[in-house]
Design a protein around this motif. Sequence first.
Motif, mmCIF file in Angstrom:
data_model
loop_
_atom_site.group_PDB
_atom_site.id
_atom_site.type_symbol
_atom_site.label_atom_id
_atom_site.label_comp_id
_atom_site.label_asym_id
_atom_site.label_seq_id
_atom_site.Cartn_x
_atom_site.Cartn_y
_atom_site.Cartn_z
ATOM 1 N N THR A 1 0.860 -1.193 0.000
ATOM 2 C CA THR A 1 0.000 0.000 0.000
ATOM 3 C C THR A 1 0.893 1.238 0.000
ATOM 4 O O THR A 1 1.982 1.232 0.583
ATOM 5 C CB THR A 1 -0.919 0.036 1.230
ATOM 6 N N HIS B 1 -4.865 7.141 -1.857
ATOM 7 C CA HIS B 1 -4.351 5.946 -1.208
ATOM 8 C C HIS B 1 -4.397 4.816 -2.234
ATOM 9 O O HIS B 1 -5.411 4.610 -2.885
ATOM 10 C CB HIS B 1 -5.240 5.615 -0.007
ATOM 11 N N GLN B 2 -3.293 4.096 -2.400
ATOM 12 C CA GLN B 2 -3.234 3.055 -3.446
ATOM 13 C C GLN B 2 -2.869 1.701 -2.870
ATOM 14 O O GLN B 2 -2.166 1.587 -1.865
ATOM 15 C CB GLN B 2 -2.157 3.414 -4.492
ATOM 16 N N GLN B 3 -3.369 0.671 -3.520
ATOM 17 C CA GLN B 3 -2.976 -0.687 -3.140
ATOM 18 C C GLN B 3 -2.506 -1.388 -4.409
ATOM 19 O O GLN B 3 -3.259 -1.477 -5.385
ATOM 20 C CB GLN B 3 -4.174 -1.415 -2.544
#
Lengths: 257, 303
Positions: free
Chosen positions: B221, B278-280
């Motif tokens: 993440t 926010h990245q995954q």
Amino acid sequence: MSAENARRVLLSEWTKIRSVRSTLWTLVTAIVVTVALGMLISGLIGHNFDDLSPHERMTFDPTFISFAGTSLGQLALIAFGILVVSNEYSTGMIRASLTAVPVRGVLMAAKLAVAAALALVVGMVTSFLAFFLGQSVLGEHSTDIGQPGVLRAVFGGGLYMGLIALFAMGAAWTLRSPMLSFGILIPFFFLISGILANVPATEKVGHYLPDQAGSRVMRVMDDGEQPYGPWAGLLIMTIWVVGALLAGYAVLRKRDA
Amino acid sequence: MIELAGLTKRYGRTTAVQDLTFSVRPGVVTGFLGPNGSGKSTTMRMILGLDHPSAGQVRIDGRRYHQLADPLTHIGALLEAKAVHPGRTAYHHLLCLAQSNDIPLRRIDDVLDLVGLAGVAKKRPKGFSLGMGQRLGIASALLGDPRILMFDEPVNGLDPEGIQWIRNLMKRLAAEGRTVFVSSHLMSEMALTADHLIVIGQGRLLADTSMARFIEENARTFVRVRSPDHERLRAALERAGGRPRQCPDGSLEIEDLPAARVGELAAENDVVLHELSHQQASLEEAFMRLTHESVEYHARAGR
Ligand SMILES: Nc1ncnc2c1ncn2[C@@H]1O[C@H](COP(=O)(O)OP(=O)(O)OP(=O)(O)O)[C@@H](O)[C@H]1O
Ligand SMILES: [Mg+2]
């Protein structure tokens, strides 16, 4: 393998054969073509008997004439033998078959037993029908089943057709592909074998080809061309059949499905 | 339980499967993952005794495949390539399989019902759609009510409803305590169904791990931030202890600061932001990284 196990696999192979229409049609074709062509040729010869040369009249074999449709009708039995085996490969069904019956010799033996029994029954029906209907149109030149050697020839004709189907099955287990099997077997039995057995340069060897040797059993009159008798001829054919089946089994065992 | 030991398959000079050793355990769905041509189907065919291994062996509940009495009652499989005669009705296809393995004939109707083909039981599969063909293959696999099931790319040709159905079916089979081994080249598909994961690349074992563990190790993440003034932003982030990474598209990726903190830092430094998210990283990427490395490694090692 237990008898119960064998019964199941045989039953399963019987279901497979009877549930594909195209395969069954080859058997019907074999009967119709052999009998109809035999009658046609018997009828023509019966009507034109007086046109035959004295030698031809001397050696006239009414039994063999009624089997004249075999050369064409046998192709349908060969097609039956090819389809029963090679369709498993062309459709991928062989993978389902071998996961169900993983001992390859058992699968092969069961399929051969069922298909050969069916071909033999059809062969016998064809042979007797061809004989009796052929004689009925030959009129005064006909023979009857009680004459010496005639029953042997008619019964032998049925065996011949069962054996030719078995040979095709052995070849198909070896070659796998229907295209390849048809492409080799049909021209061979329709043309090449006959040519080889009649051209002087090759006839000595040609007489020992499976169909040439096997068809000797259908002759009542010995024309003296083949260097063996009826049963020896059938035995030569049987050796070819066994050879084809062994080759097929070797391929089946060794290669990936 | 399926056990592979040193399983190897060579076709001429190409090695399709090399020295695979792993076990597939009951009670869970085990995903078998690998890119195209990595050897999944070949491995499955060897498990069923259809292809002969060049080396190594397979045990099914401790026995070789051909030693199983009535094998369809031990293990059922859906293979990649069709294994049905198009001219034989669905019913007769299942009938000949049932007869050879002494399976009660009422199972035929049961499995046809289960896969939704009861209405076309008397039809010949040559008229079947891709999905219907796939369902017939699944019916064949389930026919013997086996304790082990193996599916090679089962979602091929199925519509979204069908995909949902097969996912639930596999989970249910595993919940009943059966061994379920399913191949795919889509990580996202596996993430939804599999509890355990076996990854291969170029025929070699790359990972044999639980799904949860794989996600934990690989699901990275991070925060993505984009600004017209990214030089000043980068300096601010670095002062705060972050290690931003410059992406080719001009954005920055930061793994060690939460999104809220990044926003605060931007505000404190009067930097305009065009994006803050926010990245995954997807599991698909993790999977590709894993298999890509194996491809590269082997390309170099092959010289
Ligand atoms: N019968 C065969 N003869 C020669 N090579 C083969 C044969 N079967 C498979 N291969 C080769 O073995 C390798 C593995 O193939 P396989 O079909 O097992 O891969 P896969 O993981 O199932 O791929 P996909 O995701 O595309 O289904 C490939 O390089 C393939 O070309
Ligand atoms: Mg595959």
